[in-house]
Motif scaffolding. Structure first.
Motif, PDB file in Angstrom:
ATOM      1  N   MET A 147       0.840  -1.205   0.000  1.00 25.59           N
ATOM      2  CA  MET A 147       0.000   0.000   0.000  1.00 25.59           C
ATOM      3  C   MET A 147       0.874   1.253   0.000  1.00 25.59           C
ATOM      4  O   MET A 147       1.865   1.320   0.736  1.00 25.59           O
ATOM      5  CB  MET A 147      -0.919  -0.009   1.231  1.00 25.59           C
ATOM      6  CG  MET A 147      -1.887   1.166   1.282  1.00 25.59           C
ATOM      7  SD  MET A 147      -2.927   1.147   2.765  1.00 25.59           S
ATOM      8  CE  MET A 147      -3.850  -0.370   2.506  1.00 25.59           C
ATOM      9  N   ALA A 148       0.515   2.232  -0.826  1.00 22.69           N
ATOM     10  CA  ALA A 148       1.297   3.465  -0.917  1.00 22.69           C
ATOM     11  C   ALA A 148       1.172   4.271   0.373  1.00 22.69           C
ATOM     12  O   ALA A 148       0.143   4.238   1.047  1.00 22.69           O
ATOM     13  CB  ALA A 148       0.804   4.293  -2.105  1.00 22.69           C
ATOM     14  N   PRO A 149       2.232   5.022   0.733  1.00 23.19           N
ATOM     15  CA  PRO A 149       2.141   5.899   1.907  1.00 23.19           C
ATOM     16  C   PRO A 149       1.007   6.902   1.752  1.00 23.19           C
ATOM     17  O   PRO A 149       0.652   7.283   0.629  1.00 23.19           O
ATOM     18  CB  PRO A 149       3.508   6.604   1.921  1.00 23.19           C
ATOM     19  CG  PRO A 149       4.411   5.726   1.130  1.00 23.19           C
ATOM     20  CD  PRO A 149       3.547   5.088   0.088  1.00 23.19           C
ATOM     21  N   LEU A 150       0.444   7.342   2.873  1.00 24.53           N
ATOM     22  CA  LEU A 150      -0.599   8.357   2.813  1.00 24.53           C
ATOM     23  C   LEU A 150      -0.033   9.688   2.335  1.00 24.53           C
ATOM     24  O   LEU A 150      -0.670  10.421   1.575  1.00 24.53           O
ATOM     25  CB  LEU A 150      -1.250   8.530   4.187  1.00 24.53           C
ATOM     26  CG  LEU A 150      -2.364   9.575   4.262  1.00 24.53           C
ATOM     27  CD1 LEU A 150      -3.549   9.165   3.392  1.00 24.53           C
ATOM     28  CD2 LEU A 150      -2.809   9.782   5.711  1.00 24.53           C
ATOM     29  N   LEU A 151       1.184  10.000   2.792  1.00 27.08           N
ATOM     30  CA  LEU A 151       1.825  11.262   2.441  1.00 27.08           C
ATOM     31  C   LEU A 151       3.232  10.996   1.929  1.00 27.08           C
ATOM     32  O   LEU A 151       4.013  10.281   2.562  1.00 27.08           O
ATOM     33  CB  LEU A 151       1.897  12.186   3.664  1.00 27.08           C
ATOM     34  CG  LEU A 151       2.625  13.521   3.461  1.00 27.08           C
ATOM     35  CD1 LEU A 151       1.812  14.448   2.554  1.00 27.08           C
ATOM     36  CD2 LEU A 151       2.909  14.187   4.805  1.00 27.08           C
ATOM     37  N   GLU A 152       3.550  11.584   0.785  1.00 31.11           N
ATOM     38  CA  GLU A 152       4.894  11.524   0.238  1.00 31.11           C
ATOM     39  C   GLU A 152       5.349  12.938  -0.109  1.00 31.11           C
ATOM     40  O   GLU A 152       4.663  13.645  -0.842  1.00 31.11           O
ATOM     41  CB  GLU A 152       4.940  10.656  -1.014  1.00 31.11           C
ATOM     42  CG  GLU A 152       4.651   9.183  -0.753  1.00 31.11           C
ATOM     43  CD  GLU A 152       4.698   8.359  -2.024  1.00 31.11           C
ATOM     44  OE1 GLU A 152       5.776   7.800  -2.315  1.00 31.11           O
ATOM     45  OE2 GLU A 152       3.671   8.299  -2.716  1.00 31.11           O
ATOM     46  N   VAL A 153       6.493  13.323   0.427  1.00 30.89           N
ATOM     47  CA  VAL A 153       7.082  14.623   0.154  1.00 30.89           C
ATOM     48  C   VAL A 153       8.391  14.387  -0.588  1.00 30.89           C
ATOM     49  O   VAL A 153       9.245  13.630  -0.121  1.00 30.89           O
ATOM     50  CB  VAL A 153       7.344  15.403   1.461  1.00 30.89           C
ATOM     51  CG1 VAL A 153       8.038  16.721   1.183  1.00 30.89           C
ATOM     52  CG2 VAL A 153       6.041  15.625   2.216  1.00 30.89           C
ATOM     53  N   GLU A 154       8.518  15.025  -1.743  1.00 27.02           N
ATOM     54  CA  GLU A 154       9.688  14.795  -2.588  1.00 27.02           C
ATOM     55  C   GLU A 154      10.397  16.111  -2.899  1.00 27.02           C
ATOM     56  O   GLU A 154       9.816  17.014  -3.500  1.00 27.02           O
ATOM     57  CB  GLU A 154       9.272  14.127  -3.904  1.00 27.02           C
ATOM     58  CG  GLU A 154       8.567  12.794  -3.728  1.00 27.02           C
ATOM     59  CD  GLU A 154       8.040  12.241  -5.038  1.00 27.02           C
ATOM     60  OE1 GLU A 154       8.228  12.909  -6.084  1.00 27.02           O
ATOM     61  OE2 GLU A 154       7.444  11.149  -5.030  1.00 27.02           O
ATOM     62  N   GLU A 193       3.533   6.476   6.461  1.00 24.07           N
ATOM     63  CA  GLU A 193       2.659   5.340   6.197  1.00 24.07           C
ATOM     64  C   GLU A 193       1.298   5.550   6.854  1.00 24.07           C
ATOM     65  O   GLU A 193       1.177   6.210   7.889  1.00 24.07           O
ATOM     66  CB  GLU A 193       3.299   4.046   6.730  1.00 24.07           C
ATOM     67  CG  GLU A 193       4.654   3.716   6.117  1.00 24.07           C
ATOM     68  CD  GLU A 193       4.575   3.471   4.630  1.00 24.07           C
ATOM     69  OE1 GLU A 193       3.555   2.905   4.173  1.00 24.07           O
ATOM     70  OE2 GLU A 193       5.524   3.842   3.913  1.00 24.07           O
ATOM     71  N   ARG A 194       0.276   4.981   6.252  1.00 24.83           N
ATOM     72  CA  ARG A 194      -1.081   5.095   6.791  1.00 24.83           C
ATOM     73  C   ARG A 194      -1.156   4.466   8.192  1.00 24.83           C
ATOM     74  O   ARG A 194      -0.647   3.375   8.420  1.00 24.83           O
ATOM     75  CB  ARG A 194      -2.070   4.401   5.859  1.00 24.83           C
ATOM     76  CG  ARG A 194      -2.148   5.039   4.486  1.00 24.83           C
ATOM     77  CD  ARG A 194      -2.936   4.188   3.511  1.00 24.83           C
ATOM     78  NE  ARG A 194      -2.827   4.710   2.153  1.00 24.83           N
ATOM     79  CZ  ARG A 194      -3.649   5.606   1.617  1.00 24.83           C
ATOM     80  NH1 ARG A 194      -4.683   6.039   2.322  1.00 24.83           N
ATOM     81  NH2 ARG A 194      -3.460   6.044   0.387  1.00 24.83           N
ATOM     82  N   GLY A 195      -1.796   5.154   9.098  1.00 22.16           N
ATOM     83  CA  GLY A 195      -1.976   4.644  10.446  1.00 22.16           C
ATOM     84  C   GLY A 195      -0.745   4.703  11.324  1.00 22.16           C
ATOM     85  O   GLY A 195      -0.732   4.137  12.411  1.00 22.16           O
TER      86      GLY A 195
END
Length: 238
Positions: free
Chosen positions: A1-8, A28-30
């Protein structure tokens, strides 16, 4: 599952002053991600950028699969991002109940908004006992609970929490953070926590990111940051 938030490669600042440079992280989610670092490292600027208050000059912010760079604050709230800034922004003239209801004013599902309010009272029992008290009558710990609770009434997917321990006794801070960790486990809430109290933050975090002069100096599981003496001395100062 993809992370809830990704900062690049996030770069941003205030006018010509660049505060963050090429910052990358994911949540990651949760889970709970603790963002650590000295004063001036860029922690608060990071949260203000993620919540839409500051527009980045470069990089991407991907929330729940969508690039939200440049999206207006109110739209980010509706998408599921809640920001509790430093300083416990409680409306002093309103009661606890009125303050909490502010968090759900925009929601159309009134029944679920009422259910969310009940859940906050269950989570933070001191607020339930003081629901008719006005904001200026509350203790520092109660005001912090109220600020967090108001954000939770909006049922966010991601809670951005800035320095919840500021001005509070360690016991009160530990209580609030423990309740938040419990919330993450029970509902899948994701928290990005900025905190000067490193021990408290790492006690509930799954992962930690250390900022130093606007850049990511270290990213590691919280347990590793907490238990590795060399890492602690080099990056966290204890």
């Amino acid at each position: 599952m993809a992370p809830l938030l990704e900062v690049e490669n996030l770069t941003c600042g205030y006018g010509p002053v660049e505060v963050l440079r090429n910052v990358s992280l994911s949540v990651e989610r949760g889970s709970v991600l603790a963002v650590l670092g000295a004063n001036g490292a860029g922690k608060t600027t990071l949260l203000r950028t993620l919540s839409g208050l500051i527009r980045p000059t470069a990089g991407r912010i991907v929330f729940d699969g969508a690039d939200v760079r440049g999206v207006a604050v109110e739209k980010l709230v509706r998408r599921g991002i809640a920001h509790v800034p430093e300083g416990r922004g409680v409306v002093a003239e309103l009661t606890v109940d009125e303050n909490l209801r502010l968090g759900g004013l925009w929601r159309r599902d009134r029944a679920d908004a009422q259910a969310a309010l009940a859940e906050v009272y269950e989570l933070f029992e001191p607020l339930a006992r003081r629901r008719r008290s006005v904001g200026h009558q509350l203790s520092g710990g109660e005001r912090q609970m109220l600020s967090v609770g108001r954000a939770l009434v909006a049922r966010p997917s991601l809670l951005l929490l800035d320095e919840p321990s500021l001005g509070l006794a360690p016991r009160v801070t530990a209580q609030i953070l423990a309740l938040l960790a419990q919330r993450c486990e029970s509902t899948g809430l994701t928290v990005l926590l900025v905190e000067q109290n490193v021990r408290s933050a790492l006690s509930i975090a799954d992962h930690g990111v250390v900022l130093s002069v606007g850049e990511v100096a270290m990213s590691a599981p919280a347990a590793r940051l907490k238990d590795d003496d060399d890492l602690r001395h080099a990056y966290l100062g204890f």
